[in-house]
Design a protein around this motif. Structure first.
Motif, PDB file in Angstrom:
ATOM      1  N   THR A 142       0.825  -1.227   0.000  1.00 14.45           N
ATOM      2  CA  THR A 142       0.000   0.000   0.000  1.00 14.45           C
ATOM      3  C   THR A 142       0.853   1.268   0.000  1.00 14.45           C
ATOM      4  OG1 THR A 142      -0.104  -0.194   2.419  1.00 14.45           O
ATOM      5  CG2 THR A 142      -1.979  -1.033   1.147  1.00 14.45           C
ATOM      6  N   LEU A 143       2.167   1.104   0.134  1.00 14.91           N
ATOM      7  CA  LEU A 143       3.066   2.250   0.277  1.00 14.91           C
ATOM      8  C   LEU A 143       3.143   3.065  -1.019  1.00 14.91           C
ATOM      9  CD1 LEU A 143       4.945   3.342   2.541  1.00 14.91           C
ATOM     10  CD2 LEU A 143       6.813   2.100   1.433  1.00 14.91           C
ATOM     11  N   LYS A 144       3.097   4.409  -0.876  1.00 14.96           N
ATOM     12  CA  LYS A 144       3.208   5.318  -2.020  1.00 14.96           C
ATOM     13  C   LYS A 144       4.460   6.194  -1.934  1.00 14.96           C
ATOM     14  CE  LYS A 144      -0.747   4.156  -3.864  1.00 14.96           C
ATOM     15  NZ  LYS A 144      -0.783   3.366  -5.130  1.00 14.96           N
ATOM     16  N   THR A 145       4.819   6.584  -0.715  1.00 10.08           N
ATOM     17  CA  THR A 145       5.917   7.546  -0.544  1.00 10.08           C
ATOM     18  C   THR A 145       6.813   7.128   0.610  1.00 10.08           C
ATOM     19  OG1 THR A 145       4.494   9.357  -1.307  1.00 10.08           O
ATOM     20  CG2 THR A 145       6.488   9.967  -0.119  1.00 10.08           C
ATOM     21  N   ILE A 146       8.114   7.170   0.367  1.00  9.94           N
ATOM     22  CA  ILE A 146       9.113   7.004   1.428  1.00  9.94           C
ATOM     23  C   ILE A 146       9.697   8.387   1.681  1.00  9.94           C
ATOM     24  CG2 ILE A 146      11.300   5.928   2.090  1.00  9.94           C
ATOM     25  CD1 ILE A 146      10.536   3.536   0.371  1.00  9.94           C
ATOM     26  N   LYS A 147       9.399   8.964   2.825  1.00 16.30           N
ATOM     27  CA  LYS A 147       9.713  10.370   3.065  1.00 16.30           C
ATOM     28  C   LYS A 147      11.152  10.586   3.537  1.00 16.30           C
ATOM     29  CE  LYS A 147       5.125  12.316   3.869  1.00 16.30           C
ATOM     30  NZ  LYS A 147       4.276  13.097   4.805  1.00 16.30           N
ATOM     31  N   HIS A 148      11.431  11.853   3.810  1.00 18.80           N
ATOM     32  CA  HIS A 148      12.759  12.357   4.147  1.00 18.80           C
ATOM     33  C   HIS A 148      13.479  11.490   5.189  1.00 18.80           C
ATOM     34  CE1 HIS A 148      15.101  15.601   6.564  1.00 18.80           C
ATOM     35  NE2 HIS A 148      15.897  15.037   5.693  1.00 18.80           N
ATOM     36  N   ALA A 149      14.610  10.922   4.779  1.00 13.11           N
ATOM     37  CA  ALA A 149      15.530  10.190   5.670  1.00 13.11           C
ATOM     38  C   ALA A 149      14.848   9.062   6.448  1.00 13.11           C
ATOM     39  CB  ALA A 149      16.206  11.170   6.638  1.00 13.11           C
ATOM     40  N   SER A 150      13.797   8.469   5.875  1.00 12.97           N
ATOM     41  CA  SER A 150      13.072   7.402   6.586  1.00 12.97           C
ATOM     42  C   SER A 150      13.997   6.276   7.047  1.00 12.97           C
ATOM     43  CB  SER A 150      11.983   6.817   5.679  1.00 12.97           C
ATOM     44  OG  SER A 150      10.949   7.728   5.455  1.00 12.97           O
ATOM     45  N   PHE A 151      14.949   5.889   6.187  1.00 11.68           N
ATOM     46  CA  PHE A 151      15.859   4.790   6.517  1.00 11.68           C
ATOM     47  C   PHE A 151      17.326   5.225   6.418  1.00 11.68           C
ATOM     48  CE2 PHE A 151      11.923   2.976   4.896  1.00 11.68           C
ATOM     49  CZ  PHE A 151      11.603   2.058   5.889  1.00 11.68           C
ATOM     50  N   ALA A 152      17.587   6.503   6.539  1.00 12.42           N
ATOM     51  CA  ALA A 152      18.960   7.002   6.425  1.00 12.42           C
ATOM     52  C   ALA A 152      19.807   6.527   7.612  1.00 12.42           C
ATOM     53  CB  ALA A 152      18.959   8.530   6.360  1.00 12.42           C
ATOM     54  N   ILE A 153      21.074   6.284   7.320  1.00 12.66           N
ATOM     55  CA  ILE A 153      22.082   5.877   8.315  1.00 12.66           C
ATOM     56  C   ILE A 153      21.652   4.620   9.066  1.00 12.66           C
ATOM     57  CG2 ILE A 153      23.765   6.759   9.989  1.00 12.66           C
ATOM     58  CD1 ILE A 153      22.977   9.535   9.394  1.00 12.66           C
ATOM     59  N   CYS A 154      20.955   3.720   8.379  1.00 13.89           N
ATOM     60  CA  CYS A 154      20.731   2.366   8.910  1.00 13.89           C
ATOM     61  C   CYS A 154      21.925   1.543   8.437  1.00 13.89           C
ATOM     62  CB  CYS A 154      19.414   1.794   8.393  1.00 13.89           C
ATOM     63  SG  CYS A 154      17.951   2.642   9.030  1.00 13.89           S
ATOM     64  N   LYS A 155      22.983   1.570   9.190  1.00 15.04           N
ATOM     65  CA  LYS A 155      24.275   1.086   8.728  1.00 15.04           C
ATOM     66  C   LYS A 155      24.350  -0.425   8.540  1.00 15.04           C
ATOM     67  CE  LYS A 155      26.814   5.042  10.555  1.00 15.04           C
ATOM     68  NZ  LYS A 155      27.920   5.518  11.404  1.00 15.04           N
ATOM     69  N   SER A 156      23.380  -1.162   9.068  1.00 12.21           N
ATOM     70  CA  SER A 156      23.394  -2.621   8.916  1.00 12.21           C
ATOM     71  C   SER A 156      22.409  -3.114   7.868  1.00 12.21           C
ATOM     72  CB  SER A 156      23.076  -3.285  10.265  1.00 12.21           C
ATOM     73  OG  SER A 156      24.045  -2.944  11.240  1.00 12.21           O
ATOM     74  N   LEU A 157      21.651  -2.217   7.273  1.00  8.84           N
ATOM     75  CA  LEU A 157      20.662  -2.615   6.256  1.00  8.84           C
ATOM     76  C   LEU A 157      21.393  -3.054   4.985  1.00  8.84           C
ATOM     77  CD1 LEU A 157      17.630  -2.746   5.536  1.00  8.84           C
ATOM     78  CD2 LEU A 157      17.832  -0.400   4.685  1.00  8.84           C
ATOM     79  N   LYS A 158      21.144  -4.295   4.553  1.00  7.79           N
ATOM     80  CA  LYS A 158      21.885  -4.834   3.417  1.00  7.79           C
ATOM     81  C   LYS A 158      21.087  -4.847   2.114  1.00  7.79           C
ATOM     82  CE  LYS A 158      24.882  -7.815   6.207  1.00  7.79           C
ATOM     83  NZ  LYS A 158      26.110  -7.047   5.922  1.00  7.79           N
ATOM     84  N   SER A 159      19.766  -4.977   2.211  1.00 10.55           N
ATOM     85  CA  SER A 159      18.967  -5.026   0.993  1.00 10.55           C
ATOM     86  C   SER A 159      17.595  -4.440   1.251  1.00 10.55           C
ATOM     87  CB  SER A 159      18.833  -6.462   0.481  1.00 10.55           C
ATOM     88  OG  SER A 159      18.100  -7.248   1.394  1.00 10.55           O
ATOM     89  N   VAL A 160      16.976  -3.946   0.195  1.00 10.96           N
ATOM     90  CA  VAL A 160      15.621  -3.421   0.312  1.00 10.96           C
ATOM     91  C   VAL A 160      14.895  -3.631  -1.008  1.00 10.96           C
ATOM     92  CG1 VAL A 160      16.332  -1.064  -0.309  1.00 10.96           C
ATOM     93  CG2 VAL A 160      14.197  -1.423   0.923  1.00 10.96           C
ATOM     94  N   ASP A 161      13.695  -4.159  -0.910  1.00  6.93           N
ATOM     95  CA  ASP A 161      12.829  -4.396  -2.069  1.00  6.93           C
ATOM     96  C   ASP A 161      11.667  -3.424  -1.952  1.00  6.93           C
ATOM     97  OD1 ASP A 161      11.203  -5.260  -4.088  1.00  6.93           O
ATOM     98  OD2 ASP A 161      11.311  -7.385  -3.569  1.00  6.93           O
ATOM     99  N   ILE A 162      11.693  -2.368  -2.770  1.00  3.95           N
ATOM    100  CA  ILE A 162      10.649  -1.347  -2.708  1.00  3.95           C
ATOM    101  C   ILE A 162       9.487  -1.818  -3.572  1.00  3.95           C
ATOM    102  CG2 ILE A 162      10.107   1.080  -3.133  1.00  3.95           C
ATOM    103  CD1 ILE A 162      13.101   1.660  -2.741  1.00  3.95           C
ATOM    104  N   PRO A 163       8.296  -1.979  -2.996  1.00  4.29           N
ATOM    105  CA  PRO A 163       7.194  -2.635  -3.708  1.00  4.29           C
ATOM    106  C   PRO A 163       6.574  -1.778  -4.802  1.00  4.29           C
ATOM    107  CG  PRO A 163       6.443  -1.859  -1.583  1.00  4.29           C
ATOM    108  CD  PRO A 163       7.934  -1.629  -1.618  1.00  4.29           C
ATOM    109  N   GLU A 164       5.893  -2.442  -5.722  1.00  9.38           N
ATOM    110  CA  GLU A 164       5.130  -1.747  -6.749  1.00  9.38           C
ATOM    111  C   GLU A 164       4.081  -0.853  -6.073  1.00  9.38           C
ATOM    112  OE1 GLU A 164       5.519  -1.796 -10.112  1.00  9.38           O
ATOM    113  OE2 GLU A 164       7.337  -2.944  -9.705  1.00  9.38           O
TER     114      GLU A 164
END
Length: 543
Positions: free
Chosen positions: A407-429
């Motif tokens: 249902t996501l439409k927008t990922i706003k300002h710095a939502s996941f910034a400086i998540c230093k351990s995040l290795k992958s992300v699948d942004i949905p249709e």
């Protein structure tokens, strides 16, 4: 070399690189230019106004006013020149956001009193410098004040509408921020108090856009500066700054006295420790506490509530020995059922002792900075129904994996910034916009899948994602903001499926990146601004 209708061949002899900018006016065109490796902002009259003496005079006036002023919070004017397109002025190139953009992208910025104080002290000091040089700025508005990308320092830009004794009848204004004497066209009455009025209008604007009530000292200063009678306003920017700072000191003294009285009644140690104070405030604000989580009613009519924080000590899982936060889908308060639809702003900010959180399917909003700096949090599953991730909701958290809802439409300002351990992300249709710095400085991020619905990649989205080796940009992407892939040290390949090159400023800081584009569009990319600096090749059939 092919050139635009605004730039002649002669200009290319003067400058190594010329890029049109969006920040152009009705009478002038703006460019980012480079000379000997240094970048400048260039302003030049549009062709239809080159022979207009009034506009030429205003351009000359702007340069001469700007050149005589040397102040760190006023844009520096470097050169007045002439090329085949007529006169131009060069000034320092300021990277950052206008006040209007800052409040749009980060409305909470001025809820911090230190940021508020810094902004107005720098602004008033810059105006004081102008007034000492017998210059009235006249056109102070959110679009003419910038905050620099580094350190958020004030820069007043665009001195074209200033009023001086040397240039008559060239003063300008913007009605929404103008003093009564400006609206009455009483040019002889323009002086320092005119700019003081517009500072008051900026205070009104910040209060409205930040959705906060300004501190008492600012409200008093705003009230005085907006007096219709000029004689009742502050007589100088320095006097206004002094009043604000003096009021602050008095206010802090009063607050300190109150704090001492409160501390005497409930115990000094409670207030000496900020964590204790935080938990006390949550306890007083809550309507219920269930399994260590505090809840507050949002609406009796809708029977909705939100999670606002947690108790100081939450039980550990007996099997794993870990601390987990369980937010319920529905809770009971005084015998009535309430659906949990929100997580409040900053609700779990700076909690680093829990590793997982259960987010219920009833959620419709996760607040700004809700899990900011929660270093122990390693994974999160955002439920269906969430349409936006609010600014900094998982900023600086310890998450290694995240599942985003369809249902996501927008990922706003710095939502996941400086998540230093995040290795992958699948942004949905369905996602259409990646906001400012959305995944900036995710140092371990190696794999990103962008959806075919994506239209906007904003400024700095993947800034300093040092482990990202390749990325595919869908054909739907229309806009890519500046610095989007700066300092992506491992990035080697970008697959851009757009048949038309997106208009760019600067998105790479290296030129050894291979850009793979549709075969029929290769020549377009090789001629397009900024893209042409890269190695452009056709997307292979095998891919």
């Amino acid at each position: 070399m092919k050139v635009s209708s605004f730039i002649s061949e002669e200009s290319y002899d003067l400058f190594e690189k010329i890029e049109p900018l969006k920040s152009s006016g009705s009478t002038s065109q703006s460019f980012l230019v480079s000379r000997k490796g240094e970048q400048f902002f260039m302003k030049q009259l549009r062709p239809e106004h080159i022979d207009n003496p009034r506009y030429n005079l205003i351009l000359k006036k702007e340069y001469e006013i700007g050149h005589c002023i040397d102040h760190p919070n006023i844009v520096r004017y470097k050169e007045l020149g002439m090329n085949g397109d007529g006169p131009y002025i060069l000034m320092e190139y300021v990277t950052g956001e206008t006040l209007a953009e800052k409040l749009e992208n980060e409305p909470s910025y001025f809820r911090n009193d230190d940021n508020l104080s810094k902004f107005f002290n720098q602004l008033l000091d810059a105006l004081e410098c102008m007034h000492r040089n017998n210059i009235v700025y006249c056109d102070l508005k959110p679009e003419n004040v910038m905050l620099t990308r580094i350190n958020n320092d004030v820069k007043i830009i665009d001195l074209g509408f200033c009023d001086t004794d040397d240039y008559t009848f060239t003063a300008g204004m913007t009605k929404a921020f103008s003093a009564p004497e400006q609206l009455a066209r009483k040019r002889k009455e323009l002086y320092a108090r005119t700019d003081i009025y517009t500072v008051g209008k900026l205070m009104e604007y910040i209060e409205q856009k930040s959705d906060r009530r300004l501190p008492l000292s600012y409200r008093l200063a705003m009230k005085r500066s907006l007096k219709e009678d000029k004689a009742k306003r502050y007589d100088s920017a320095k006097a206004m700054a002094k009043a604000i700072n003096k009021s602050y000191k008095k206010l802090w003294i009063a607050l300190s006295c109150i704090a001492v009285l409160v501390a005497a009644s409930i115990g000094w140690q409670m207030f000496k420790n900020s964590e204790n104070y935080k938990y006390l405030m949550l306890y007083l604000e809550k309507d219920a506490t269930i399994e260590g989580v505090h809840y507050k009613i949002i609406s009796e009519e809708d029977a909705s509530c939100m999670a606002i924080g947690r108790e100081r000590h939450v039980k550990k899982d007996t099997r794993s020995g870990e601390t987990n936060i369980y937010i319920k889908e529905e809770i009971q308060i005084d015998g009535k059922a309430y659906s949990v639809t929100e997580i409040a702003d900053s609700a779990f900010k700076k909690y680093d002792d829990f590793v997982s959180v259960n987010l219920p399917n009833s959620l419709r909003r996760i607040g700004k900075s809700a899990f900011e700096a929660s270093q122990g949090l390693v994974s999160v599953n955002i439920p269906e129904g969430i349409t936006e991730t609010e600014a900094k909701c998982f900023y600086r958290s310890g998450i290694r994996s995240v599942k985003l809802p369809t249902t996501l439409k927008t990922i706003k300002h710095a939502s996941f910034a400086i998540c230093k351990s995040l290795k992958s992300v699948d942004i949905p249709e369905g996602v259409e916009t990646l906001g400012l710095d959305a995944f900036a400085e995710c140092l371990e991020l190696q794999s990103v899948i962008l959806p075919s619905t994506l239209r906007t990649i904003s400024r700095g989205v993947f800034w300093k994602c040092k482990s990202l080796k390749e990325i595919t940009i869908p054909a739907s992407v229309e806009t890519i903001g500046e610095y989007a892939f700066f300092h992506c040290d491992s990035l080697k390949h970008v697959y851009n499926y757009s048949t038309e090159p997106q208009p760019l400023s600067v998105i790479f800081n290296r030129k050894d990146i291979t850009i793979h584009v549709p075969a029929a569009s290769v020549e377009k990319y090789r001629k397009a601004q900024h893209w042409r600096d890269m190695n452009i090749v056709a997307i292979s059939d095998e891919r």
